[in-house]
Design a protein around this motif. Sequence first.
Motif, mmCIF file in Angstrom:
data_model
loop_
_atom_site.group_PDB
_atom_site.id
_atom_site.type_symbol
_atom_site.label_atom_id
_atom_site.label_comp_id
_atom_site.label_asym_id
_atom_site.label_seq_id
_atom_site.Cartn_x
_atom_site.Cartn_y
_atom_site.Cartn_z
ATOM 1 N N THR A 61 -62.030 -37.406 17.191
ATOM 2 C CA THR A 61 -62.603 -36.245 16.516
ATOM 3 C C THR A 61 -62.636 -36.447 15.005
ATOM 4 N N ALA A 62 -63.761 -36.077 14.405
ATOM 5 C CA ALA A 62 -63.894 -36.035 12.950
ATOM 6 C C ALA A 62 -63.999 -34.561 12.560
ATOM 7 N N ILE A 63 -63.121 -34.125 11.660
ATOM 8 C CA ILE A 63 -63.082 -32.714 11.277
ATOM 9 C C ILE A 63 -63.418 -32.588 9.802
ATOM 10 N N PHE A 64 -64.454 -31.815 9.525
ATOM 11 C CA PHE A 64 -64.910 -31.613 8.155
ATOM 12 C C PHE A 64 -64.323 -30.321 7.611
ATOM 13 N N ASP A 65 -63.902 -30.375 6.352
ATOM 14 C CA ASP A 65 -63.269 -29.228 5.727
ATOM 15 C C ASP A 65 -64.266 -28.104 5.474
ATOM 16 N N ASP A 66 -65.512 -28.442 5.279
ATOM 17 C CA ASP A 66 -66.526 -27.436 4.967
ATOM 18 C C ASP A 66 -67.422 -27.182 6.166
#
Length: 146
Positions: free
Chosen positions: A81-86
């Motif tokens: 999983t890649a999780i973006f802050d925005d």
Amino acid sequence: MIEKKDIELERAVLIGVITKDQDEERSKEYLDELEFLTYTAGGEVLKRFTQKMDMPNPKTFIGSGKMVEVENFIKDNDVGTAIFDDELSAAQERNISKILGCKVLDRTNLILDIFAQRATTSYARTQVELAPVSYTHLTLPTTPYV
């Protein structure tokens, strides 16, 4: 989204952008919070990626060079999983997912995932299922709160 397993935590990376409105210190604070949310959802953060930009890339949120760096790390470390802050647009999420070959979440979807994991009553599960629809259509639920 993030799937909890017995003991094994899902491997994730965090991605944030440093802009003129969000300096490095604030970005670090946000990524610290995002890491805690990731752990709460059943994930383990292996690495954080940040990039200084005036504005996020409209197609992939981060620049092409940083995307290659993230892609290589994900492939080399079996990241799920890649999780973006925005907040990502639907098109950005699709584009990034195709490039990285893994699940892509933004902060809001991660929070919705945590709520979904903790929903125990049928009413709560229904509200959690409706939340993404309300979120994506930018409307508020019409059901009164009791």
